[in-house]
Design a protein around this motif. Structure first.
Motif, PDB file in Angstrom:
ATOM      1  N   GLU A 238     -11.624 -17.771  25.917  1.00  0.00           N
ATOM      2  CA  GLU A 238     -12.451 -16.577  26.029  1.00  0.00           C
ATOM      3  C   GLU A 238     -11.787 -15.573  26.968  1.00  0.00           C
ATOM      4  O   GLU A 238     -11.093 -15.948  27.898  1.00  0.00           O
ATOM      5  N   SER A 239     -12.021 -14.303  26.689  1.00  0.00           N
ATOM      6  CA  SER A 239     -11.530 -13.256  27.566  1.00  0.00           C
ATOM      7  C   SER A 239     -12.710 -12.565  28.221  1.00  0.00           C
ATOM      8  O   SER A 239     -13.807 -12.541  27.680  1.00  0.00           O
ATOM      9  N   THR A 240     -12.482 -12.016  29.402  1.00  0.00           N
ATOM     10  CA  THR A 240     -13.576 -11.303  30.078  1.00  0.00           C
ATOM     11  C   THR A 240     -13.731  -9.907  29.506  1.00  0.00           C
ATOM     12  O   THR A 240     -14.732  -9.248  29.709  1.00  0.00           O
ATOM     13  N   GLN A 241     -12.729  -9.434  28.789  1.00  0.00           N
ATOM     14  CA  GLN A 241     -12.837  -8.066  28.259  1.00  0.00           C
ATOM     15  C   GLN A 241     -12.265  -7.969  26.852  1.00  0.00           C
ATOM     16  O   GLN A 241     -11.192  -7.434  26.658  1.00  0.00           O
TER      17      GLN A 241
END
Lengths: 110, 110
Positions: free
Chosen positions: A70-73
């Motif tokens: 997962e990416s934060t952005q």
DNA sequence: TCTAATACCTTGTATCGCAAAGTACCAAAA
DNA sequence: TTTTGGTACTTTGCGATACAAGGTATTAGA
């Protein structure tokens, strides 16, 4: 068929991309966009349409593995890592690269 | 799509052939078969089917000129020489080659 | 809910290098 | 004189790479 300095460089870069990708992944895992950034920073320009098929090829050859993260952005990222086989091949490529440099030096001499 | 060390080397050589040819012709004139010999001696294997079209391309780009010369043992030879334009391009290629070596070094570092 | 940003992927095209086959010239042997 | 072997140049078809351009999908924020 243009003949600019940029095309000359692009021509020479051909065939080294596989090596460059494995070299980066030999140091740390990475996802496609980060690879492009790192390559660009070093002067080896690559575009998405080149890199994605290349990564898929290397994955299919068993040189790479990947995992989603997962990416934060933004959307999730596909992080690639070198497999054992990839590490072997990287070692061979290191040797091949040195030999090519030596070959060019030989041609330049004399 | 084999994956041998030979294929790895072949892959890396791609894009450097033009440079190698101009480098040799920058030192002395040569005809195709002698170029193949010199390249082979340096470790850059090339075959006729690759070299002849390449020479024709470089000639059409104005990088080379040639003249026919009789041989004592066989058909006449096509001796290629670097044109002024070819000499310019060779200088650019020298710079590009150094930059590529530097780029790879940069990727290897860190 | 729309937009912008990020990220991944696919398709079509051009070019390169190679394998293989072909053409041509020359000299020496048959 | 014809044939053979060696040298040299050329062309054709194929596989693979890199790129340009366009497409899909997820997320955050206005």
């Amino acid at each position: 068929m243009e003949n600019t300095i940029e095309n000359i460089r692009a021509q020479m870069r051909k065939g080294l991309l596989d090596y460059c990708i494995l070299s980066i992944l030999g140091k740390h895992e990475a996802y496609a966009s980060s690879l492009i950034e790192e390559l660009k920073a070093a002067g080896m320009i690559v575009v998405e349409g080149t890199l994605y098929p290349l990564l898929i090829r290397q994955k299919n050859q068993g040189l790479l593995d990947y995992r989603w993260e997962e990416s934060t952005q933004g959307p999730p990222r596909k992080y690639y890592v070198l497999s054992d086989k990839g590490r072997e091949q990287l070692a061979q490529m290191d040797a091949a690269w040195q030999e090519i440099i030596e070959s060019v030096n030989t041609l330049k001499r004399v």
